[in-house]
Write a protein that holds these residues in place. Structure first.
Motif, mmCIF file in Angstrom:
data_model
loop_
_atom_site.group_PDB
_atom_site.id
_atom_site.type_symbol
_atom_site.label_atom_id
_atom_site.label_comp_id
_atom_site.label_asym_id
_atom_site.label_seq_id
_atom_site.Cartn_x
_atom_site.Cartn_y
_atom_site.Cartn_z
ATOM 1 N N ALA A 151 0.780 -0.585 0.220
ATOM 2 C CA ALA A 151 0.046 -0.112 0.025
ATOM 3 C C ALA A 151 0.635 0.980 0.309
ATOM 4 C CB ALA A 151 -0.793 -0.166 1.504
ATOM 5 N N ILE A 152 2.055 1.394 0.871
ATOM 6 C CA ILE A 152 2.954 2.544 1.079
ATOM 7 C C ILE A 152 2.735 3.437 -0.265
ATOM 8 C CG2 ILE A 152 4.664 3.144 0.968
ATOM 9 C CD1 ILE A 152 5.129 0.904 3.490
ATOM 10 N N GLY A 153 2.583 4.291 -1.033
ATOM 11 C CA GLY A 153 2.921 4.701 -2.167
ATOM 12 C C GLY A 153 2.293 4.320 -2.981
ATOM 13 N N GLY A 154 1.486 4.036 -2.802
ATOM 14 C CA GLY A 154 0.643 2.717 -4.094
ATOM 15 C C GLY A 154 0.903 2.512 -5.361
ATOM 16 N N THR A 155 1.941 0.823 -3.871
ATOM 17 C CA THR A 155 2.970 0.274 -4.507
ATOM 18 C C THR A 155 2.292 -0.286 -5.883
ATOM 19 O OG1 THR A 155 4.775 0.967 -3.064
ATOM 20 C CG2 THR A 155 5.057 -0.696 -4.238
ATOM 21 N N LEU A 156 1.332 -0.924 -5.179
ATOM 22 C CA LEU A 156 0.835 -2.307 -6.060
ATOM 23 C C LEU A 156 -0.308 -1.756 -6.712
ATOM 24 C CD1 LEU A 156 0.487 -5.248 -6.108
ATOM 25 C CD2 LEU A 156 -1.437 -5.280 -4.830
ATOM 26 N N GLN A 157 -0.904 -0.038 -7.322
ATOM 27 C CA GLN A 157 -1.460 0.443 -8.225
ATOM 28 C C GLN A 157 -0.695 0.536 -8.955
ATOM 29 O OE1 GLN A 157 -1.802 0.750 -5.295
ATOM 30 N NE2 GLN A 157 -4.216 1.534 -3.736
ATOM 31 N N HIS A 158 0.354 1.447 -8.755
ATOM 32 C CA HIS A 158 1.711 1.616 -9.694
ATOM 33 C C HIS A 158 2.005 0.751 -10.583
ATOM 34 C CE1 HIS A 158 0.876 5.662 -8.447
ATOM 35 N NE2 HIS A 158 2.006 5.945 -7.679
ATOM 36 N N TRP A 159 2.120 -1.062 -9.996
ATOM 37 C CA TRP A 159 2.590 -1.147 -10.690
ATOM 38 C C TRP A 159 1.642 -2.483 -11.970
ATOM 39 C CZ3 TRP A 159 6.491 -4.044 -11.457
ATOM 40 C CH2 TRP A 159 7.113 -4.846 -11.976
ATOM 41 N N LEU A 160 0.076 -2.500 -10.906
ATOM 42 C CA LEU A 160 -0.707 -3.471 -12.179
ATOM 43 C C LEU A 160 -1.425 -1.864 -12.806
ATOM 44 C CD1 LEU A 160 -2.465 -5.410 -9.326
ATOM 45 C CD2 LEU A 160 -1.040 -6.272 -10.708
#
Length: 627
Positions: free
Chosen positions: A478-487
């Protein structure tokens, strides 16, 4: 990288083949080979991730075509692999958590004479699930899909000499065939509409397809997802699947089979994004299922069946999020990943408890185990805090994100979906607190022959590592939208308008969780626990004990009408098809009997017949001539 992609699936597949074909000659070291194949596949996954990270953001997809697979007329399908941002998440979860389950199984199955066969099936399970998530087309996905179904059948029924295990395996197999029919029909529609089964071809052609076609494809794929991910109305097999060894439960519920349906929906996002009707069906299924499983979990005394009901509920959260489209895909995958850690930890912890209690699974015969099983208590407790969503544990970041997305789903849907998700969170806190209290707290309710002891290191270390994931995984993703940016390159991202501030949603969610915990403490912390569940309970409790009549529903709605239809078709076949054939045969037989009477065997009879025939022919010729 081509070799690495091949090895990802080939290593566990080769391990399964060697252990199955090698037979008893591999008994002494079969478990070691099984663990080595799983961990080596995880290493390949890490190397693939490193390769992806070394590339520019727009060129991270690793695509490999192995060979021409189905060159039949207009149907041209290659056997190919696709490693992208979505599939690598599943690869690391399957191989990472799967490897820990393999290692744990070395200790759990140490005394089983068929341990080598067990590890062969575990390797087969991993290979099939990996093929499912790295295939670059729906036909390759379907092969892995069916392979997972086969492996689950073999593992659930591993102790096939037990009638309950054999029945549970058959039930899981049959119910999944119903869902598989949906996915296969969706593939037929794809080929007729687009002329291809590749992801790229289907997704490129989807915008030009009619809404009826897209809706049909979406609903058929949802049917397949309902079976594999144990969603209403095809959820009834998952509770009975607990008849298999506990590591099987961990593998099915955390890393492999039940995640397949969520993967199918998210992978097919370009199709679902174009059909609001199918998306609505996905949302409804997820919302109903998360409550359905949570209610069932409240009434289960078998520790594994309580956790199985929990899995049904948690997968419901993921399906709900996936149905929200680009506003929820990432949260569905995030909860899937965090769930992989804490649910595997919970099942392995339950296995350690069962192992310590001489295979006793009834929580009413536990109590006070925290002192004699300190490592199990600590790891199970951390997973418990993660699943109920206590900050800063993993479930807080993923489940709260889904609740927030549900609340913000719209002025009409938001209150309904958000309310269902919040209620599910409260019920989850209640039944999981009940599991903790009945198992680790209160008075000792053990049988006289029970001598609980901590599991060996080969079992506790995987539990410790999973507990670390239960604590840290959510924050890291969740930190820094890590998974959001990745997917984002795969599923897209769309921020939903905030109908309620984040802090309000979080506060309300934690309050609901707190209420669930408090109610469970009041009911089970102080009051004595009877050895046998009381009969004077509410109607809802009785229904929950019977899985909310899921089996009865399927029997009345599907099995009995299906049996009647089959009997009707048999009667039509007997009276119509077979009747007409039999009538023709009887006619020929009777005519033959009559004609056979003319064959006397006497030469004088034949001569007289010839004379009569000649006279008739002569008379006919003469009559024609005279006329």
């Amino acid at each position: 990288m081509t070799l690495f992609t091949w090895l990802l699936v080939a290593l566990p597949a080769a391990g399964a083949a060697i252990l199955l074909l090698g037979g008893r000659r591999t008994d002494r070291w079969g478990h070691l080979l099984g663990c080595a194949a799983a961990t080596a596949s995880f290493g390949v996954g890490v190397l693939l991730l490193a390769e992806m990270l070394s590339r520019p953001a727009g060129a991270r997809v690793i695509h490999t075509t192995a060979f021409r697979w189905v060159p039949v007329g207009a149907l041209q399908v290659d056997f190919g692999f696709q490693i992208d941002q979505l599939s690598i998440c599943f690869v690391l979860l399957i191989t990472g958590v799967g490897s820990l389950i393999h290692i744990y199984s070395v200790g759990y199955m140490a005394d089983d004479p068929d341990r080598r066969r067990f590890f062969a099936y575990l390797n087969l399970f991993l290979a099939a699930m990996l093929l499912l998530v790295v295939a670059d087309n729906y036909l390759g996905l379907y092969v892995g899909w069916e392979g997972v179904g086969l492996a689950s059948y073999l593992l659930i029924g591993f102790w096939y000499t037990r009638p309950s295990a054999a029945t549970a395996a058959k039930k899981a197999f049959v119910m999944n065939r119903v869902g598989d029919a949906g996915l296969s029909l969706a593939m037929f529609v794809m080929f007729v509409q687009f002329g291809t089964l590749s992801f790229s071809g289907v997704f490129a052609g989807a915008p030009a397809a009619g809404p009826a076609v897209l809706t049909a494809m979406g609903l058929l794929m949802l049917l397949g997802a309902c079976a594999k991910s144990a969603q209403v109305p095809l959820q009834a097999w998952l509770g009975d699947a607990m008849e298999g060894p506990t590591p099987v439960s961990a593998l099915i519920h955390a890393a492999t089979m039940v995640t397949a349906g969520v993967y199918l929906i998210v992978r097919s996002a370009p199709v679902f994004n174009l059909t609001p009707q199918a998306q609505l069906a996905v949302v409804v299924v997820g919302a109903v299922t998360l409550l359905f499983g949570a209610i069932i979990g409240c009434a289960k005394d078998d520790i594994k069946r309580a956790l199985a009901a929990s899995t049904i509920s948690q997968i419901g959260y993921m399906v709900l999020a996936a149905g929200l489209g680009p506003a929820g895909y990432v949260f569905a995958i995030m909860h899937l990943l965090t769930h992989g850690f804490f649910k595997a930890g919970l099942f392995l912890g339950s296995g350690a408890v069962i192992h310590a209690m001489n295979d006793e699974q009834d929580m009413r015969r536990y109590g006070g185990l925290r002192g004699v099983l300190p490592i199990t208590f600590a790891t199970f407790g951390l997973a418990y805090l993660a699943i109920i969503g206590v900050p800063p544990f993993a479930g807080f970041f993923s489940k709260d994100a889904i609740i927030e997305a549900a609340v913000n789903a719209g002025a009409v849907r938001g209150p309904i979906l958000g309310g269902a998700a919040l209620l599910g969170a409260g019920i989850t806190a209640f039944y999981m607190t009940r599991v903790m209290l009945l198992t680790f707290f209160g008075d000792k309710r053990w049988a006289s022959d029970a001598h609980p002891h901590e599991a060996p290191g080969v079992m506790t270390w995987p539990m410790i590592l999973l507990a670390v994931g239960s604590v840290c995984a959510g924050g890291l993703l969740a930190i820094g939208g890590t998974l959001q940016h990745w997917l984002e390159p795969v599923v897209g991202i769309r921020e939903a308008p905030q109908l309620a501030p984040v802090w309000v949603t979080t506060t309300v969610t934690l309050a609901v969780v707190g209420i669930g915990v408090a109610v469970a403490v009041r009911m089970y912390a102080a009051a004595p626990v009877p050895e046998v569940a009381p009969d004077d309970v509410s109607v809802l409790t009785k229904a929950a004990r019977r899985d909310l009549y899921g089996d009865a529903f399927n029997e009345e709605v599907f099995m009995r009408p299906g049996a009647q239809l089959t009997r009707g078709l048999v009667e039509i076949d007997n009276a119509g098809v077979d009747g007409s054939v039999n009538a023709l045969a009887a006619l020929v037989s009777r005519a033959s009997d009559r004609l056979r009477g003319l064959q006397t065997g006497f030469a004088r009879s034949y001569a007289l017949s010839m004379l009569a025939g000649a006279a008739l022919v002569a008379a006919a010729i003469l009559a024609v001539h005279l006329w």
